[in-house]
Design an enzyme around this catalytic site. Structure first.
Site, PDB file in Angstrom:
ATOM      1  CE1 TYR A 189      22.679  -4.687   2.404  1.00 45.87           C
ATOM      2  CE2 TYR A 189      21.344  -3.412   1.174  1.00 45.87           C
ATOM      3  CZ  TYR A 189      22.726  -3.517   1.857  1.00 45.87           C
ATOM      4  OH  TYR A 189      23.565  -2.639   1.613  1.00 45.87           O
ATOM      5  CB  SER A 212      21.816   0.448   2.329  1.00 42.68           C
ATOM      6  OG  SER A 212      21.455   0.216   0.803  1.00 42.68           O
TER       7      SER A 212
END
Length: 251
Positions: A155, A142
């Site tokens: 995350y 990501s």
């Protein structure tokens, strides 16, 4: 570049995983699809085989946090398709809470699913590829991996960890027939994405997945997707002063 005919995708019952399955099916690829929700996978298989009757779609009900079953499922799917040419480590979860605000359980789940379970998938895939002496490992990271993003600490860390793991595997298999690609998606509409409606530069699932599949097919070492605007944004993210990064995270 070799033809990658048999492709395994984890987290394929919905979101980006299901969309990638549709895109690869349209290209005539055989698929091995894994997810917890077998009913969703069965519906997807029916859809794909109706639209593309020449392809084979194999399924495995799989919670990637059941690490032993990851190896069993990957091995069975490889046997069913006669080998795996590409494995896309896609299964993951998002959200979480700021560190120290009582969200340890949610943050631990993110770390376990996005890194430890991804490690198990990479191990299982690489065992198959080393045995075959060929294959393409794809890891979905990501843009949040590029910096420690406020509000997305666990995350960001999990996605940075899997990107670093992929780089280490790439170095370990350098100059062999095994390729390793790391994707850094920006904001793409999916079941995993943030719940806020307004996100800068957010693209539709179709547009985002087309960019992802194009990058996967190119087998480059790493790619921001979609390349515009996420390649320049990624470059800037790495260099933003911390006060600016902190303000962005509060928006």
């Amino acid at each position: 570049m070799p033809e990658r005919t048999n492709i395994l995708i984890s987290g394929a019952s919905s979101g980006l995983g299901a969309a990638m399955a549709r895109e690869f099916a349209a290209r005539g690829r055989n698929l091995a699809l894994c997810a917890r929700r077998i009913d969703h996978l069965e519906q997807l298989r029916t859809e794909l085989q109706h639209a593309h009757p020449a392809i084979t779609v194999a399924l495995a009900q799989l919670d990637v946090n059941d690490h032993d079953r990851v190896f069993t499922a990957f091995g069975r799917l490889s046997q069913e398709l006669g080998g795996l040419d590409r494995v896309i480590v896609n299964a993951g979860i998002s959200r979480g809470q700021s560190i120290g605000t009582g969200g340890f359980t949610a943050n631990r789940a993110i770390a376990n699913t996005n890194f430890v379970a991804a490690l198990a998938q990479c191990e299982a895939a690489m065992e198959i590829f080393r045995r075959q002496q060929a294959g393409h490992l794809v890891v979905i990271s990501s843009v949040a991996a590029l910096r420690g993003m406020p509000g997305l600490q666990a995350y960001s860390a999990s996605k940075a960890a899997i990107a670093t793991l992929a780089e280490a595997i790439r170095a370990d298999t350098h100059a062999t027939p095994i390729a390793v690609t790391t994707l850094y998606p920006g904001f793409i509409e999916s079941d995993l994405g943030p719940t806020e409606e307004a996100r800068p530069f957010r693209v539709s699932t179709d547009k985002g997945v087309r960019a992802m599949v194009k990058a996967i097919e190119s087998e480059s070492a790493r790619a921001h997707v979609p390349a515009w605007p996420w390649a320049p944004i990624g470059f800037a993210l790495r260099r933003l002063p911390l006060p600016v990064l902190a303000k962005l995270g509060r928006r």
